[in-house]
Write an enzyme that holds these catalytic residues in place. Structure first.
Site, PDB file in Angstrom:
ATOM      1  N   ASP A   1       0.835  -1.206   0.000  1.00  0.00           N
ATOM      2  CA  ASP A   1       0.000   0.000   0.000  1.00  0.00           C
ATOM      3  C   ASP A   1       0.873   1.261   0.000  1.00  0.00           C
ATOM      4  OD1 ASP A   1      -2.277  -1.564   0.130  1.00  0.00           O
ATOM      5  OD2 ASP A   1      -2.321  -1.542   2.323  1.00  0.00           O
TER       6      ASP A   1
HETATM    7  N1  URA Z   1      -1.251  -6.067   3.660  1.00  0.00           N
HETATM    8  C1  URA Z   1      -1.753  -4.804   3.700  1.00  0.00           C
HETATM    9  O1  URA Z   1      -2.777  -4.555   4.288  1.00  0.00           O
HETATM   10  N2  URA Z   1      -1.075  -3.851   3.067  1.00  0.00           N
HETATM   11  C2  URA Z   1       0.075  -4.067   2.420  1.00  0.00           C
HETATM   12  O2  URA Z   1       0.654  -3.142   1.867  1.00  0.00           O
HETATM   13  C3  URA Z   1       0.580  -5.380   2.383  1.00  0.00           C
HETATM   14  C4  URA Z   1      -0.116  -6.363   3.015  1.00  0.00           C
END
Ligand code: URA
Length: 241
Positions: free
Chosen positions: A105
């Protein structure tokens, strides 16, 4: 560079679509064209500029490259962003068209692999693989034993039950009512870790991926990257078997 010429079967083999022997067969069978013309003669010399199709599909002639990046916050994990935000690809000084393997993310930090090797990308992101992905989350509140058990056994997110995970509480900050938790998963659904904690009513305040399989962030500060060596790349291939 320039007009370097190489034998057609070698160029096909190097692209990864067939072994050298199989490439020779394909040429003899009339399944290979160079700049639109079918070539059946073995040993025909081709240059970097020639367009080579095998069974009508252009072969990828680029050398494969592999990077490990420690992704900072506020960088997007794709090759392009419609809002012109900085991407993980922008952070790497490489002219070849690389892209991230899977996603982190915008606000998640840590380890991400970038490559132009489509085969390895497919193998690593295939849901059937059992490669450990180690995340460290700072969450709101403190996990109860039953919440930890639920996370370990699998919780339902978006109508899908997560597979078994490993969960370890690393520390608890009573004053601020937060905890640091390590969670190890194999899958990589969208926002999976955040949604898993949400499923047990804890908000994720910060998230970092610290390891994928045998690869960790040793020696890489935020925003830094390095190339993977041949051994590491073969080991990654091995792990997907
Ligand atoms: N899980 C998440 O919620 N975000 C990420 O970036 C990676 C795994």
């Amino acid at each position: 560079m320039g007009d370097f010429m190489d034998r057609l079967q070698k160029v096909i083999a190097n692209s990864g679509v067939a072994s050298r022997r199989k490439a020779e067969e394909l040429i003899s069978q009339g399944k290979v064209s160079v700049n639109g013309e079918v070539i059946t003669e073995l040993g025909t010399k081709v240059s970097e500029k020639d367009e080579i199709l095998v069974n009508g599909i252009a072969i990828n002639r680029e050398e494969k490259v592999y990077y490990l990046l420690n992704k900072p916050r506020e960088v997007i994990s794709s090759a392009h962003d419609e809002h012109n935000r900085k991407t993980v690809v922008d952070l790497i000084d490489e002219d070849k068209r690389i892209y991230p393997v899977g996603r982190l993310d915008y606000d998640t930090t840590g380890l991400i692999i970038l490559t132009n090797d489509g085969e390895l990308t497919n193998l690593l992101t295939h849901p059937s693989n059992e490669i450990d992905k180690v995340y460290v989350a700072k969450i709101k509140g403190t996990l109860t034993p039953s919440e930890i058990m639920a996370l370990k056994k699998g919780v339902v997110i978006d109508g899908f039950k997560t597979s078994k995970s490993k969960v370890k509480v690393k520390s608890i900050d009573k004053k601020n009512d937060t905890s640091i938790v390590e969670i190890i998963i194999h899958e990589g659904k969208n926002h999976q870790v955040k949604k898993m904690f949400e499923a047990v009513n804890h908000e994720v305040l910060k998230l970092k991926r610290e390891r994928i399989g045998f690869l960790d962030l040793t020696g890489l500060n935020s925003g830094e990257y390095r190339k993977l060596n041949h051994k590491e790349v073969s080991k990654l291939y091995e792990m997907t078997k």
